[in-house]
Design a protein around this motif. Structure first.
Motif, mmCIF file in Angstrom:
data_model
loop_
_atom_site.group_PDB
_atom_site.id
_atom_site.type_symbol
_atom_site.label_atom_id
_atom_site.label_comp_id
_atom_site.label_asym_id
_atom_site.label_seq_id
_atom_site.Cartn_x
_atom_site.Cartn_y
_atom_site.Cartn_z
ATOM 1 N N GLU A 119 2.329 -2.971 -7.701
ATOM 2 C CA GLU A 119 1.012 -3.594 -7.496
ATOM 3 C C GLU A 119 1.110 -5.122 -7.540
ATOM 4 O OE1 GLU A 119 -2.373 -1.924 -9.453
ATOM 5 O OE2 GLU A 119 -1.813 0.134 -8.919
ATOM 6 N N ARG A 121 -5.385 3.659 5.227
ATOM 7 C CA ARG A 121 -4.650 3.380 3.983
ATOM 8 C C ARG A 121 -4.776 4.560 3.020
ATOM 9 N NH1 ARG A 121 -3.830 0.915 -0.976
ATOM 10 N NH2 ARG A 121 -2.453 -0.902 -0.888
ATOM 11 N N GLN A 147 -5.784 9.286 -5.778
ATOM 12 C CA GLN A 147 -4.571 10.071 -6.048
ATOM 13 C C GLN A 147 -4.779 11.017 -7.227
ATOM 14 O OE1 GLN A 147 -0.589 8.192 -5.814
ATOM 15 N NE2 GLN A 147 -1.665 6.322 -5.196
HETATM 16 O O1 LIG Z 1 3.039 2.532 -3.835
HETATM 17 C C1 LIG Z 1 2.667 3.368 -4.668
HETATM 18 O O2 LIG Z 1 3.422 3.799 -5.536
HETATM 19 C C2 LIG Z 1 1.280 3.824 -4.658
HETATM 20 O O3 LIG Z 1 0.928 4.757 -5.378
HETATM 21 C C3 LIG Z 1 0.296 3.124 -3.809
HETATM 22 C C4 LIG Z 1 -0.441 2.021 -4.586
HETATM 23 C C5 LIG Z 1 -1.319 1.286 -3.533
HETATM 24 O O4 LIG Z 1 -2.459 1.738 -3.333
HETATM 25 O O5 LIG Z 1 -0.835 0.333 -2.928
HETATM 26 C C6 LIG Z 1 -1.295 2.666 -5.629
HETATM 27 C C7 LIG Z 1 -0.879 2.818 -6.904
HETATM 28 C C8 LIG Z 1 0.327 2.191 -7.445
HETATM 29 O O6 LIG Z 1 0.090 1.640 -8.709
HETATM 30 C C9 LIG Z 1 0.909 1.214 -6.514
HETATM 31 C C10 LIG Z 1 0.515 1.085 -5.220
#
Ligand SMILES: O=C(O)C(=O)C[C@]1(C(=O)O)C=C[C@@H](O)C=C1
Length: 90
Positions: free
Chosen positions: A49, A25, A84
Motif C-alpha cells: 500500500e 479495479r 476482499q
Molecule cells: O496487492 C494486494 O495485495 C492487494 O490485496 C490489493 C490492494 C489494493 O487494493 O491495491 C489491497 C490490499 C492490500 O493491502 C494491498 C493492495
C-alpha cells in the motif's frame, strides 16, 4: 469562461470513466483475493500500500493535489480490503 452546465457535462464524462475504472479495479481485486485465499496470505499488505501511494502520487503533474490524491488512493485500498474480506466469507 465555460458555463456551469458545460463544466458539469465534463465532470459527468470523467465520472463515467472513473466508475468503469473503479469496477475494473474491484474485479482484479476479487482475483487477488482468490490468489491470497489459496496461498493463505493476509488481505492487508501494508508495504504494498505504501508503494502504491508513493508510485502514483509521484505521477501527478500538480503536486498541490498530492494530499488529496493520497486520501483517495488510501480510501480505494481500504474499500478493496473490505470487498476482499466480504468475498472471503462467501
Ligand atoms: O496487492 C494486494 O495485495 C492487494 O490485496 C490489493 C490492494 C489494493 O487494493 O491495491 C489491497 C490490499 C492490500 O493491502 C494491498 C493492495
Amino acid at each position: 469562461m465555460r458555463t456551469l452546465e458545460e463544466l458539469r457535462v465534463e465532470i459527468d464524462r470523467i465520472d463515467q470513466q472513473m466508475v468503469q475504472l473503479f469496477e475494473e479495479r474491484m474485479q482484479v481485486v476479487a482475483e487477488v483475493m482468490a490468489v491470497k485465499k489459496a496461498a493463505g496470505l493476509p488481505i492487508l499488505d501494508a508495504s504494498r500500500e505504501e508503494a502504491v501511494v508513493a508510485k502514483n502520487t509521484a505521477r501527478l503533474s500538480d503536486p498541490a493535489l498530492a494530499g488529496y490524491y493520497e486520501r483517495l488512493i488510501r480510501q480505494m485500498m481500504a474499500l478493496s480490503r473490505e470487498y476482499q474480506a466480504k468475498l472471503m466469507e462467501e
